[in-house]
Motif scaffolding. Structure first.
Motif, PDB file in Angstrom:
ATOM      1  N   ALA A 216      30.260  15.813 -25.430  1.00 47.32           N
ATOM      2  CA  ALA A 216      31.526  15.300 -24.898  1.00 47.32           C
ATOM      3  C   ALA A 216      32.274  14.508 -25.973  1.00 47.32           C
ATOM      4  O   ALA A 216      31.676  13.976 -26.908  1.00 47.32           O
ATOM      5  CB  ALA A 216      31.272  14.412 -23.684  1.00 47.32           C
ATOM      6  N   GLU A 217      33.588  14.446 -25.812  1.00 48.52           N
ATOM      7  CA  GLU A 217      34.473  13.747 -26.746  1.00 48.52           C
ATOM      8  C   GLU A 217      34.062  12.272 -26.899  1.00 48.52           C
ATOM      9  O   GLU A 217      33.566  11.661 -25.950  1.00 48.52           O
ATOM     10  CB  GLU A 217      35.922  13.785 -26.230  1.00 48.52           C
ATOM     11  N   THR A 218      34.364  11.724 -28.071  1.00 53.94           N
ATOM     12  CA  THR A 218      34.066  10.300 -28.288  1.00 53.94           C
ATOM     13  C   THR A 218      35.066   9.408 -27.549  1.00 53.94           C
ATOM     14  O   THR A 218      34.817   8.232 -27.346  1.00 53.94           O
ATOM     15  CB  THR A 218      34.104   9.944 -29.792  1.00 53.94           C
ATOM     16  N   MET A 219      36.221   9.986 -27.162  1.00 50.87           N
ATOM     17  CA  MET A 219      37.230   9.202 -26.430  1.00 50.87           C
ATOM     18  C   MET A 219      37.070   9.335 -24.918  1.00 50.87           C
ATOM     19  O   MET A 219      37.902   8.846 -24.154  1.00 50.87           O
ATOM     20  CB  MET A 219      38.649   9.643 -26.830  1.00 50.87           C
ATOM     21  N   PHE A 220      36.023  10.037 -24.494  1.00 55.12           N
ATOM     22  CA  PHE A 220      35.754  10.254 -23.074  1.00 55.12           C
ATOM     23  C   PHE A 220      34.603   9.319 -22.675  1.00 55.12           C
ATOM     24  O   PHE A 220      33.581   9.292 -23.361  1.00 55.12           O
ATOM     25  CB  PHE A 220      35.379  11.727 -22.873  1.00 55.12           C
ATOM     26  N   ILE A 283      30.699  14.702 -29.482  1.00 54.33           N
ATOM     27  CA  ILE A 283      31.140  15.797 -30.345  1.00 54.33           C
ATOM     28  C   ILE A 283      32.593  15.533 -30.754  1.00 54.33           C
ATOM     29  O   ILE A 283      33.519  15.878 -30.026  1.00 54.33           O
ATOM     30  CB  ILE A 283      30.903  17.198 -29.704  1.00 54.33           C
ATOM     31  N   PRO A 284      32.777  14.866 -31.907  1.00 54.48           N
ATOM     32  CA  PRO A 284      34.131  14.511 -32.355  1.00 54.48           C
ATOM     33  C   PRO A 284      35.063  15.725 -32.465  1.00 54.48           C
ATOM     34  O   PRO A 284      36.273  15.594 -32.274  1.00 54.48           O
ATOM     35  CB  PRO A 284      33.889  13.882 -33.727  1.00 54.48           C
ATOM     36  N   PHE A 285      34.519  16.888 -32.760  1.00 51.99           N
ATOM     37  CA  PHE A 285      35.311  18.124 -32.876  1.00 51.99           C
ATOM     38  C   PHE A 285      36.189  18.335 -31.649  1.00 51.99           C
ATOM     39  O   PHE A 285      37.293  18.867 -31.742  1.00 51.99           O
ATOM     40  CB  PHE A 285      34.335  19.304 -33.046  1.00 51.99           C
ATOM     41  N   LEU A 286      35.705  17.948 -30.460  1.00 50.80           N
ATOM     42  CA  LEU A 286      36.439  18.221 -29.217  1.00 50.80           C
ATOM     43  C   LEU A 286      37.508  17.170 -28.904  1.00 50.80           C
ATOM     44  O   LEU A 286      38.330  17.369 -28.021  1.00 50.80           O
ATOM     45  CB  LEU A 286      35.480  18.330 -28.026  1.00 50.80           C
ATOM     46  N   ASP A 287      37.503  16.045 -29.621  1.00 49.76           N
ATOM     47  CA  ASP A 287      38.539  15.047 -29.366  1.00 49.76           C
ATOM     48  C   ASP A 287      39.907  15.633 -29.718  1.00 49.76           C
ATOM     49  O   ASP A 287      40.031  16.429 -30.651  1.00 49.76           O
ATOM     50  CB  ASP A 287      38.271  13.789 -30.208  1.00 49.76           C
ATOM     51  N   PHE A 305      41.331  10.277 -38.409  1.00 48.01           N
ATOM     52  CA  PHE A 305      42.098   9.780 -37.256  1.00 48.01           C
ATOM     53  C   PHE A 305      41.177   9.088 -36.255  1.00 48.01           C
ATOM     54  O   PHE A 305      41.504   8.042 -35.704  1.00 48.01           O
ATOM     55  CB  PHE A 305      42.863  10.934 -36.595  1.00 48.01           C
ATOM     56  N   LEU A 306      40.002   9.678 -36.019  1.00 47.19           N
ATOM     57  CA  LEU A 306      39.038   9.035 -35.117  1.00 47.19           C
ATOM     58  C   LEU A 306      38.557   7.710 -35.709  1.00 47.19           C
ATOM     59  O   LEU A 306      38.344   6.738 -34.987  1.00 47.19           O
ATOM     60  CB  LEU A 306      37.840   9.953 -34.856  1.00 47.19           C
ATOM     61  N   LEU A 307      38.443   7.687 -37.041  1.00 51.31           N
ATOM     62  CA  LEU A 307      37.987   6.454 -37.692  1.00 51.31           C
ATOM     63  C   LEU A 307      38.973   5.314 -37.442  1.00 51.31           C
ATOM     64  O   LEU A 307      38.579   4.192 -37.105  1.00 51.31           O
ATOM     65  CB  LEU A 307      37.818   6.705 -39.196  1.00 51.31           C
ATOM     66  N   SER A 308      40.283   5.603 -37.548  1.00 51.86           N
ATOM     67  CA  SER A 308      41.255   4.531 -37.299  1.00 51.86           C
ATOM     68  C   SER A 308      41.280   4.161 -35.818  1.00 51.86           C
ATOM     69  O   SER A 308      41.477   2.995 -35.466  1.00 51.86           O
ATOM     70  CB  SER A 308      42.650   4.902 -37.816  1.00 51.86           C
ATOM     71  N   LEU A 309      41.052   5.146 -34.935  1.00 50.57           N
ATOM     72  CA  LEU A 309      40.992   4.825 -33.500  1.00 50.57           C
ATOM     73  C   LEU A 309      39.755   3.975 -33.187  1.00 50.57           C
ATOM     74  O   LEU A 309      39.806   3.081 -32.340  1.00 50.57           O
ATOM     75  CB  LEU A 309      40.960   6.115 -32.672  1.00 50.57           C
ATOM     76  N   VAL A 317      31.946   5.449 -28.326  1.00 50.82           N
ATOM     77  CA  VAL A 317      30.689   5.428 -29.083  1.00 50.82           C
ATOM     78  C   VAL A 317      30.946   4.708 -30.403  1.00 50.82           C
ATOM     79  O   VAL A 317      32.098   4.591 -30.829  1.00 50.82           O
ATOM     80  CB  VAL A 317      30.163   6.858 -29.391  1.00 50.82           C
ATOM     81  N   SER A 318      29.877   4.240 -31.032  1.00 43.61           N
ATOM     82  CA  SER A 318      30.061   3.640 -32.348  1.00 43.61           C
ATOM     83  C   SER A 318      30.431   4.759 -33.323  1.00 43.61           C
ATOM     84  O   SER A 318      29.954   5.893 -33.205  1.00 43.61           O
ATOM     85  CB  SER A 318      28.769   2.935 -32.782  1.00 43.61           C
ATOM     86  N   TYR A 319      31.318   4.449 -34.268  1.00 39.39           N
ATOM     87  CA  TYR A 319      31.834   5.495 -35.161  1.00 39.39           C
ATOM     88  C   TYR A 319      32.230   4.860 -36.484  1.00 39.39           C
ATOM     89  O   TYR A 319      32.955   3.871 -36.509  1.00 39.39           O
ATOM     90  CB  TYR A 319      33.062   6.151 -34.506  1.00 39.39           C
ATOM     91  N   ASP A 320      31.730   5.435 -37.593  1.00 38.35           N
ATOM     92  CA  ASP A 320      32.123   4.935 -38.912  1.00 38.35           C
ATOM     93  C   ASP A 320      32.286   6.097 -39.883  1.00 38.35           C
ATOM     94  O   ASP A 320      32.394   7.252 -39.454  1.00 38.35           O
ATOM     95  CB  ASP A 320      31.091   3.906 -39.417  1.00 38.35           C
ATOM     96  N   GLU A 321      32.306   5.802 -41.181  1.00 40.21           N
ATOM     97  CA  GLU A 321      32.561   6.839 -42.210  1.00 40.21           C
ATOM     98  C   GLU A 321      31.529   7.961 -42.175  1.00 40.21           C
ATOM     99  O   GLU A 321      31.771   9.036 -42.706  1.00 40.21           O
ATOM    100  CB  GLU A 321      32.558   6.197 -43.620  1.00 40.21           C
ATOM    101  N   THR A 322      30.362   7.702 -41.587  1.00 35.84           N
ATOM    102  CA  THR A 322      29.325   8.748 -41.575  1.00 35.84           C
ATOM    103  C   THR A 322      29.579   9.797 -40.482  1.00 35.84           C
ATOM    104  O   THR A 322      28.850  10.790 -40.392  1.00 35.84           O
ATOM    105  CB  THR A 322      27.925   8.137 -41.348  1.00 35.84           C
ATOM    106  N   GLY A 323      30.634   9.597 -39.663  1.00 40.92           N
ATOM    107  CA  GLY A 323      30.951  10.572 -38.612  1.00 40.92           C
ATOM    108  C   GLY A 323      29.865  10.625 -37.556  1.00 40.92           C
ATOM    109  O   GLY A 323      29.297   9.595 -37.178  1.00 40.92           O
ATOM    110  N   TRP A 324      29.565  11.829 -37.098  1.00 36.55           N
ATOM    111  CA  TRP A 324      28.493  11.986 -36.121  1.00 36.55           C
ATOM    112  C   TRP A 324      27.809  13.324 -36.416  1.00 36.55           C
ATOM    113  O   TRP A 324      28.098  14.329 -35.781  1.00 36.55           O
ATOM    114  CB  TRP A 324      29.065  11.939 -34.687  1.00 36.55           C
ATOM    115  N   PRO A 325      26.899  13.331 -37.422  1.00 35.40           N
ATOM    116  CA  PRO A 325      26.318  14.600 -37.891  1.00 35.40           C
ATOM    117  C   PRO A 325      25.578  15.368 -36.789  1.00 35.40           C
ATOM    118  O   PRO A 325      25.011  14.766 -35.871  1.00 35.40           O
ATOM    119  CB  PRO A 325      25.331  14.167 -38.982  1.00 35.40           C
TER     120      PRO A 325
END
Ligand SMILES: [Zn+2]
Length: 387
Positions: A216-220, A283-287, A305-309, A317-325
């Motif tokens: 699911a999206e990180t913004m959900f 799954i950041p891809f789906l945001d 864009f997700l990083l600035s959000l 979810v927690s989110y930084d430069e490492t993304g979500w592998p």
């Protein structure tokens, strides 16, 4: 021939060439076969149509793998690719399928549940058609599918999807979404027959735990969690607390709303004795607000864009430069599924489900997802299934 006519013919040729080129890519994607290797624990392989005849010889039919233990016990069903654009589920299911050996109880795995959806795509959103997982023997190539079954297999859509049997009005597109068509019926639209067939597996095989694996999206808000109805809540809660404490990744429980029909975590519980669980990993891809939908974004989940959000506290979810592998998401699924079985076995010791040889979160993050896949070219031909 006038100049205008020549221009028209030239344009027609260009459009036809683009259609042929694009159509050929979509045709090849729809017919690309994913080799799945039945591992040492697989004891029987069936087709979904054995549980609902009317999907035989359709694009909805798919493989069902049984891993029966040396000793009897409880039974777990794992379904992946309900939504084929959330591929961490399929990758985790294949780790179980190719490696798991059951000590006690039975594991039933449907790796490509919405088979038609796995051969569909979303060209308007610029989805990649394929993605690759590096392994020690080369790259394993996968189809990137869609959330819904293809129009080529189920058409036309109604104006409004009237859920069966509750008659709740759902979006028209959900008639092709196998997480809205539960519990299904044997003579309904094709996707209702798919979920009906799975209900038949659950009822006929006396499944205790039914796990539907998603992303699911990180913004959900419903992400990084287990969605569970009342009957599954205790085991889900013990599972999230245990993985948080022992394996140090976030996970929480979301209640399955009783008034929202058609979802696996609702209908499986209401229409069978099984305890349903729906797993979500981010799954950041789906945001929506991301850069291009590339294979790289699908794999590493890194997006500026997700990083600035995230810095504005807009993500769940927690989110930084490492993304979500991908390895983190797949590893989480591997651990959560195993922990559900452990917690179930503690509560019902006479129905113990004990699985061996499946990695946990830290193993998958350390070794990578591809480490757990066998080379289909070197596998015994009789163990390779094209799904
Ligand atoms: Zn999903």
């Amino acid at each position: 021939m006038s100049r205008t006519q020549s221009i028209k013919i030239l344009l027609l040729v260009i459009v036809a060439a683009a259609m042929i080129q694009g159509g050929r890519q979509l045709f090849n994607h729809r017919h690309f076969q994913l080799p799945i290797i039945a591992g040492p624990g697989v004891t029987e392989v069936k087709k979904l149509s054995e549980y609902c005849q009317d999907i035989e010889d359709t694009m909805a039919d798919t493989y069902v793998f049984f891993l029966e233990g040396k000793e009897p016990g409880g039974k777990t069903l794992i379904m992946a690719s309900t939504h084929s654009n959330e591929p961490a589920a399929l990758l985790a299911a294949l780790i179980f399928l190719e490696n798991a050996v059951m000590e006690k109880g039975t594991l039933i795995i449907i790796p490509v549940f919405n088979h038609s959806g796995s051969r569909n795509t979303r060209p308007g959103d610029g989805y990649p058609l394929y993605f690759e997982i590096p392994t020690e023997w080369g790259k394993k190539k996968f189809r990137m599918g869609n959330r819904d079954a293809s129009w080529l297999d189920q058409w036309p859509d109604p104006d409004v999807y009237i859920h069966y049997p509750d008659r709740q009005l759902l979006s028209f597109i959900d008639v092709r979404n196998t997480n809205r068509t539960w519990p299904g019926r044997p003579d309904g639209p094709l996707m209702e027959r798919v979920t009906y067939a799975a209900m038949q597996i659950i009822r006929e095989e006396n499944v205790d735990i039914a796990v539907d694996v998603h992303g699911a999206e990180t913004m959900f808000p419903v992400t990084n969690c287990i969605v569970a109805p009342e009957k599954s809540k205790r085991i889900a809660t013990m599972t999230t607390l245990t993985v948080k404490a022992r394996e140090k990744f976030d996970n929480h429980v979301e209640p399955s709303p009783s008034g929202f029909r058609g979802l696996s975590h609702r209908e499986i519980g209401d229409y069978s004795d099984a305890m349903p669980f729906l797993l979500e990993a981010p799954i950041p891809f789906l945001d929506q607000p991301t850069g291009p939908k590339t294979e790289a974004l699908l794999m590493d989940g890194k997006d500026p864009f997700l990083l600035s959000l995230a810095k504005e506290g807009k993500l769940f979810v927690s989110y930084d430069e490492t993304g979500w592998p991908m390895a983190k998401r797949v590893g989480q699924h591997c651990s959560v599924i195993q922990e559900l079985m452990t917690q179930f076995s503690k509560k019902f010791p006479d129905k113990t489900i004990s699985v061996q040889n499946v990695p946990r979160y830290a193993d998958v993050v350390k070794n990578g997802v591809g480490h757990y896949y066998k080379n289909p070219d070197q596998a015994d031909e009789k163990n390779v299934y094209f799904n």
